[in-house]
Write an enzyme that holds these catalytic residues in place. Structure first.
Site, short mmCIF file in Angstrom:
data_model
loop_
_atom_site.label_atom_id
_atom_site.label_comp_id
_atom_site.label_asym_id
_atom_site.label_seq_id
_atom_site.Cartn_x
_atom_site.Cartn_y
_atom_site.Cartn_z
N GLY A 1 0.39 -10.13 -0.64
CA GLY A 1 -0.78 -9.42 -1.15
C GLY A 1 -0.47 -8.29 -2.10
O GLY A 1 -1.38 -7.56 -2.52
N HIS B 1 3.95 1.34 -2.67
CA HIS B 1 2.91 2.26 -2.19
C HIS B 1 2.53 1.92 -0.77
O HIS B 1 2.62 0.78 -0.34
CB HIS B 1 1.67 2.22 -3.10
#
Ligand code: AMP
Length: 112
Positions: free
Chosen positions: A91, A98
């Site tokens: 994904g 991050h």
């Protein structure tokens, strides 16, 4: 790196809703939140993914989690989920490492 959207946000070339900034870390609100609180926490250093991090990034990687904890605490969040997507199949869509700080709704487990 000049075409990395998160590097451009760090350099204020693209607007964002920043909620936290230090010499090494920045955090801003996700443009497409999936929960009432959805904050992205990232190193200013361009590390594309967890897979591409290394031992020299140890302290920085620790800072990401501790920053997530501090932001959760500041926002009065007791329950939250931290997510790091690594690779397209998991994904990841922006290739600048991050942490997603997600909170404000129920999250089932295992994820769908
Ligand atoms: P990931 O899919 O784990 O790589 O997460 C990337 C996240 O970045 C997604 O949740 C996007 O909604 C978010 N995003 C992409 N562009 C921006 C932007 N300009 N400002 C804030 N968040 C963004």
């Amino acid at each position: 790196m000049e075409d990395c959207i998160f590097c451009r946000i760090i350099k204020n070339e693209i607007p964002s809703q920043k909620v936290h900034e230090t010499p090494t870390i920045v955090a801003f609100r996700d443009i497409h939140p999936v929960s009432p609180t959805h904050i992205l926490i990232l190193p200013k250093k361009h590390i594309p993914s967890v897979s591409e991090s290394s031992a020299v990034d140890q302290s920085l990687l620790g800072e990401l989690i501790l920053t997530a904890k501090a932001l959760a605490s500041e926002n009065g969040l007791e329950d939250y989920r931290l997510v790091i997507n690594n690779g397209e199949g998991a994904g990841q869509t922006v290739f600048h490492l991050h942490v997603h700080l997600l909170s404000g709704r129920f999250f089932s487990w295992p994820p769908g």
